[in-house]
Design a protein around this motif. Sequence first.
Motif, PDB file in Angstrom:
ATOM      1  N   HIS A  59       0.537  -1.463  -0.011  1.00 51.09           N
ATOM      2  CA  HIS A  59      -0.128   0.628   0.167  1.00 51.09           C
ATOM      3  C   HIS A  59       0.818   1.701   0.094  1.00 51.09           C
ATOM      4  O   HIS A  59       2.196   1.399   0.574  1.00 51.09           O
ATOM      5  CB  HIS A  59      -0.641  -0.089   1.248  1.00 51.09           C
ATOM      6  CG  HIS A  59      -1.739   0.807   0.935  1.00 51.09           C
ATOM      7  ND1 HIS A  59      -1.749   2.293   1.495  1.00 51.09           N
ATOM      8  CD2 HIS A  59      -2.988   0.546   0.915  1.00 51.09           C
ATOM      9  CE1 HIS A  59      -2.653   2.867   1.661  1.00 51.09           C
ATOM     10  NE2 HIS A  59      -3.805   1.451   1.575  1.00 51.09           N
ATOM     11  N   HIS A  60       0.615   2.006  -0.287  1.00 50.42           N
ATOM     12  CA  HIS A  60       1.743   3.217  -0.580  1.00 50.42           C
ATOM     13  C   HIS A  60       1.963   4.209   1.044  1.00 50.42           C
ATOM     14  O   HIS A  60       2.852   4.777   1.202  1.00 50.42           O
ATOM     15  CB  HIS A  60       0.168   4.802  -0.898  1.00 50.42           C
ATOM     16  CG  HIS A  60       0.315   4.555  -2.837  1.00 50.42           C
ATOM     17  ND1 HIS A  60      -0.826   4.789  -3.835  1.00 50.42           N
ATOM     18  CD2 HIS A  60       0.395   3.718  -3.367  1.00 50.42           C
ATOM     19  CE1 HIS A  60      -0.249   4.680  -4.533  1.00 50.42           C
ATOM     20  NE2 HIS A  60      -0.498   3.835  -4.712  1.00 50.42           N
ATOM     21  N   SER A  61       1.166   3.745   1.462  1.00 58.99           N
ATOM     22  CA  SER A  61       1.046   4.171   2.967  1.00 58.99           C
ATOM     23  C   SER A  61       2.479   3.434   3.637  1.00 58.99           C
ATOM     24  O   SER A  61       2.799   3.561   4.625  1.00 58.99           O
ATOM     25  CB  SER A  61       0.499   3.792   4.684  1.00 58.99           C
ATOM     26  OG  SER A  61      -0.609   2.841   4.260  1.00 58.99           O
ATOM     27  N   ASN A  62       2.902   1.882   3.060  1.00 58.06           N
ATOM     28  CA  ASN A  62       4.084   1.437   3.050  1.00 58.06           C
ATOM     29  C   ASN A  62       4.960   1.195   2.015  1.00 58.06           C
ATOM     30  O   ASN A  62       5.656   0.798   2.259  1.00 58.06           O
ATOM     31  CB  ASN A  62       3.514   0.296   3.408  1.00 58.06           C
ATOM     32  CG  ASN A  62       4.602  -0.958   3.601  1.00 58.06           C
ATOM     33  OD1 ASN A  62       5.108  -0.533   4.764  1.00 58.06           O
ATOM     34  ND2 ASN A  62       5.093  -2.234   3.821  1.00 58.06           N
ATOM     35  N   ILE A  63       5.453   2.644   1.325  1.00 61.47           N
ATOM     36  CA  ILE A  63       6.448   2.714   0.038  1.00 61.47           C
ATOM     37  C   ILE A  63       6.515   4.523   0.404  1.00 61.47           C
ATOM     38  O   ILE A  63       7.905   4.521   0.903  1.00 61.47           O
ATOM     39  CB  ILE A  63       5.133   2.343  -0.812  1.00 61.47           C
ATOM     40  CG1 ILE A  63       5.005   1.293  -0.980  1.00 61.47           C
ATOM     41  CG2 ILE A  63       6.510   3.378  -2.306  1.00 61.47           C
ATOM     42  CD1 ILE A  63       4.837   0.729  -2.462  1.00 61.47           C
ATOM     43  N   VAL A  64       5.567   5.185   0.487  1.00 64.14           N
ATOM     44  CA  VAL A  64       6.002   7.007   0.224  1.00 64.14           C
ATOM     45  C   VAL A  64       7.103   6.974   1.514  1.00 64.14           C
ATOM     46  O   VAL A  64       8.090   8.309   1.534  1.00 64.14           O
ATOM     47  CB  VAL A  64       4.885   7.079   0.305  1.00 64.14           C
ATOM     48  CG1 VAL A  64       5.464   9.054   0.125  1.00 64.14           C
ATOM     49  CG2 VAL A  64       4.126   6.485  -1.185  1.00 64.14           C
ATOM     50  N   PRO A  65       6.679   6.606   2.673  1.00 61.42           N
ATOM     51  CA  PRO A  65       6.897   7.041   4.422  1.00 61.42           C
ATOM     52  C   PRO A  65       8.787   6.909   4.291  1.00 61.42           C
ATOM     53  O   PRO A  65       9.715   7.390   4.485  1.00 61.42           O
ATOM     54  CB  PRO A  65       6.436   6.553   5.437  1.00 61.42           C
ATOM     55  CG  PRO A  65       5.113   6.065   4.655  1.00 61.42           C
ATOM     56  CD  PRO A  65       5.254   5.793   3.499  1.00 61.42           C
ATOM     57  N   TRP A  66       9.281   5.501   3.560  1.00 57.53           N
ATOM     58  CA  TRP A  66      10.212   4.745   3.404  1.00 57.53           C
ATOM     59  C   TRP A  66      11.269   5.824   2.170  1.00 57.53           C
ATOM     60  O   TRP A  66      12.314   6.229   2.208  1.00 57.53           O
ATOM     61  CB  TRP A  66      10.394   3.064   3.031  1.00 57.53           C
ATOM     62  CG  TRP A  66       9.586   2.370   3.678  1.00 57.53           C
ATOM     63  CD1 TRP A  66       8.451   2.136   4.047  1.00 57.53           C
ATOM     64  CD2 TRP A  66       9.910   2.699   5.336  1.00 57.53           C
ATOM     65  NE1 TRP A  66       7.699   1.814   4.822  1.00 57.53           N
ATOM     66  CE2 TRP A  66       8.631   1.778   5.915  1.00 57.53           C
ATOM     67  CE3 TRP A  66      10.714   3.082   6.493  1.00 57.53           C
ATOM     68  CZ2 TRP A  66       8.845   1.660   7.686  1.00 57.53           C
ATOM     69  CZ3 TRP A  66      10.465   3.082   7.537  1.00 57.53           C
ATOM     70  CH2 TRP A  66       9.685   1.987   7.948  1.00 57.53           C
ATOM     71  N   SER A 126      10.196  -3.918   4.987  1.00 55.32           N
ATOM     72  CA  SER A 126       8.996  -3.554   5.968  1.00 55.32           C
ATOM     73  C   SER A 126       7.595  -3.885   4.994  1.00 55.32           C
ATOM     74  O   SER A 126       7.597  -4.175   3.644  1.00 55.32           O
ATOM     75  CB  SER A 126       8.635  -1.881   6.168  1.00 55.32           C
ATOM     76  OG  SER A 126       6.840  -1.922   6.410  1.00 55.32           O
ATOM     77  N   LEU A 127       6.954  -5.090   5.592  1.00 54.00           N
ATOM     78  CA  LEU A 127       5.893  -5.491   4.554  1.00 54.00           C
ATOM     79  C   LEU A 127       4.962  -5.965   4.811  1.00 54.00           C
ATOM     80  O   LEU A 127       3.923  -6.017   6.449  1.00 54.00           O
ATOM     81  CB  LEU A 127       5.881  -7.111   4.512  1.00 54.00           C
ATOM     82  CG  LEU A 127       7.294  -7.494   3.536  1.00 54.00           C
ATOM     83  CD1 LEU A 127       7.678  -8.886   3.608  1.00 54.00           C
ATOM     84  CD2 LEU A 127       7.172  -7.044   1.920  1.00 54.00           C
ATOM     85  N   ALA A 128       3.613  -5.715   4.515  1.00 51.38           N
ATOM     86  CA  ALA A 128       2.457  -6.452   4.545  1.00 51.38           C
ATOM     87  C   ALA A 128       2.107  -7.661   4.945  1.00 51.38           C
ATOM     88  O   ALA A 128       2.617  -8.402   3.957  1.00 51.38           O
ATOM     89  CB  ALA A 128       1.039  -6.012   3.755  1.00 51.38           C
ATOM     90  N   GLN A 129       1.276  -7.757   6.245  1.00 50.63           N
ATOM     91  CA  GLN A 129       0.821  -9.384   6.398  1.00 50.63           C
ATOM     92  C   GLN A 129      -0.045 -10.115   5.465  1.00 50.63           C
ATOM     93  O   GLN A 129       0.928 -10.784   4.803  1.00 50.63           O
ATOM     94  CB  GLN A 129       0.692  -9.990   8.121  1.00 50.63           C
ATOM     95  CG  GLN A 129       0.725 -10.839   8.392  1.00 50.63           C
ATOM     96  CD  GLN A 129       0.598 -11.401   9.559  1.00 50.63           C
ATOM     97  OE1 GLN A 129      -0.296 -10.307   9.649  1.00 50.63           O
ATOM     98  NE2 GLN A 129       0.199 -12.596   9.984  1.00 50.63           N
ATOM     99  N   ALA A 141      -2.464   1.180  -4.249  1.00 51.02           N
ATOM    100  CA  ALA A 141      -1.275   0.069  -4.401  1.00 51.02           C
ATOM    101  C   ALA A 141      -0.516   0.663  -5.660  1.00 51.02           C
ATOM    102  O   ALA A 141      -0.861  -0.766  -6.798  1.00 51.02           O
ATOM    103  CB  ALA A 141      -1.769  -1.006  -4.042  1.00 51.02           C
ATOM    104  N   GLN A 142      -0.439   1.637  -6.375  1.00 52.14           N
ATOM    105  CA  GLN A 142      -0.323   1.389  -7.798  1.00 52.14           C
ATOM    106  C   GLN A 142       1.227   1.435  -8.543  1.00 52.14           C
ATOM    107  O   GLN A 142       1.101   0.851 -10.211  1.00 52.14           O
ATOM    108  CB  GLN A 142       0.207   3.326  -8.529  1.00 52.14           C
ATOM    109  CG  GLN A 142      -0.793   4.429  -8.240  1.00 52.14           C
ATOM    110  CD  GLN A 142      -0.598   5.470  -8.945  1.00 52.14           C
ATOM    111  OE1 GLN A 142       0.153   6.067  -8.476  1.00 52.14           O
ATOM    112  NE2 GLN A 142      -1.544   6.231  -9.004  1.00 52.14           N
ATOM    113  N   PRO A 143       2.341   0.563  -7.638  1.00 52.14           N
ATOM    114  CA  PRO A 143       3.395  -0.349  -8.172  1.00 52.14           C
ATOM    115  C   PRO A 143       3.206  -2.082  -8.259  1.00 52.14           C
ATOM    116  O   PRO A 143       3.053  -2.641  -9.331  1.00 52.14           O
ATOM    117  CB  PRO A 143       4.188  -0.051  -7.033  1.00 52.14           C
ATOM    118  CG  PRO A 143       4.008   1.083  -6.856  1.00 52.14           C
ATOM    119  CD  PRO A 143       2.943   1.317  -6.224  1.00 52.14           C
ATOM    120  N   MET A 144       2.179  -1.825  -7.524  1.00 56.84           N
ATOM    121  CA  MET A 144       1.071  -3.129  -8.131  1.00 56.84           C
ATOM    122  C   MET A 144       0.115  -2.908  -8.889  1.00 56.84           C
ATOM    123  O   MET A 144       0.324  -3.932 -10.026  1.00 56.84           O
ATOM    124  CB  MET A 144       0.297  -3.706  -6.952  1.00 56.84           C
ATOM    125  CG  MET A 144      -0.300  -4.685  -6.300  1.00 56.84           C
ATOM    126  SD  MET A 144       0.395  -6.295  -6.135  1.00 56.84           S
ATOM    127  CE  MET A 144      -0.181  -7.579  -7.349  1.00 56.84           C
TER     128      MET A 144
END
Length: 408
Positions: A123-130, A169-172, A367-370
């Motif tokens: 999800h973008h919220s687990n990409i953009v902050p990083w 960092s991964l989504a379960q 989830a645009q990369p997805m």
Amino acid sequence: MVKKISELRADFPILDQTVNGEPLVYLDNAASSQKPKQVIQKLVDYYEHDNANVHRGVHTLSQRATQAYEATRDKVKRLINAPSEREVVYTKGTTEAINWIARGYAQKILKPGDEIVLSYAEHHSNIVPWQQVCEQTGAKLVYLDLNKRGQVELADAKQKIGQKTKLVSLAQVSNVLGALNPIKEIAELAHANQAIMVVDGAQSVPHMPVDVQALDIDFLAFSGHKMLGPTGTGILWGKRELLELMSPLDFGGEMIDFVELDHSTFKEVPWKFEGGTQNIAGVIGLGEAIDYLLSIGLDQIQAHEQALMADVLPKLQQIEGFELYGSPDPKDHLGIISFNLAGLHPHDTATVLDMEGVAVRAGHHCAQPMMRKLGVPATARASFYLYNTQEDADKLVDALQKTREFFK
Ligand code: PMP
């Protein structure tokens, strides 16, 4: 008394309505869940009887509010088997929790050349902050691939997680495919390389038992509104020693011990993170939501959703032009099915489904990369929860068949 899944639908008043003349079939749970009347009533009771600011009052209402607000930490502790309620930090949601880990922890320790490992399904919220952490520190992002089941592939992870990795960092569970990642194995790999393991539990904690000690992870983020709780609530859980190292991001009232003119000292974990007046009613409502979920049992909820998947997925695949994303095996879909109907834009599909009373989401699902990996701009997504029934699943199949006919 423990409620049967079949009996609990009556607890959700919102489900008892018609939309466009049809009984509502709510299948947008991955975006946000509905709330049982117990949670709604808890909010009403709080505002009618106990409403006051927490911690700083000696009067009775403030004490009652504080007691109820703090009690949610213990409920979260039980939900995720945390070692201590002191490791439970209240946030606005998953997004805020991940941002705090990124800025309060990772940004402090990462150096140029260090690597952060994600997957392209995040999800973008687990990409953009990083990405922001990388801009600030000179660290680099590394992306894991997915296998045919839609999970991160362990062999690939073994190649990419190494000495340079400082954080994984991964989504379960993926919010697009619904696939479950092998978090325990990846956490082991991360730890073997002295990296820390962050888990985005937004789509797992509401739907299955999650045990932070059994998984041996370092941080877990999830959202209250996706698990029967009020909007604007979420949880950041972290191992005590990491939370001690992590800096607060909201400075001000509530989070301090002493304020001098030129410096201040902060409260202990978890209170040092909770600056300003918090979402007191929301947190209390979330506590009620957790009680509700635990009274049914996360294993029961998972089994219920699994049974629905096993039934509905083969039926969906028989619909002419139904294109499924991810694995054809129902076991690889934890309540989430992303699809398209050949030749139709998912917004059109979702619009016709809405005419039939069926609520699904259409879009890139943050989830645009997805989406790029799937080779589509968008998908339709049906996502189930504990109150969805066999009839709901059948209505989805029926409504999709009608959609097909409608556009023929
Ligand atoms: N991660 C995942 C996997 C999600 O599904 C979502 C919500 N769609 C988020 C993070 C963000 O959650 P929130 O908007 O509640 O912060």
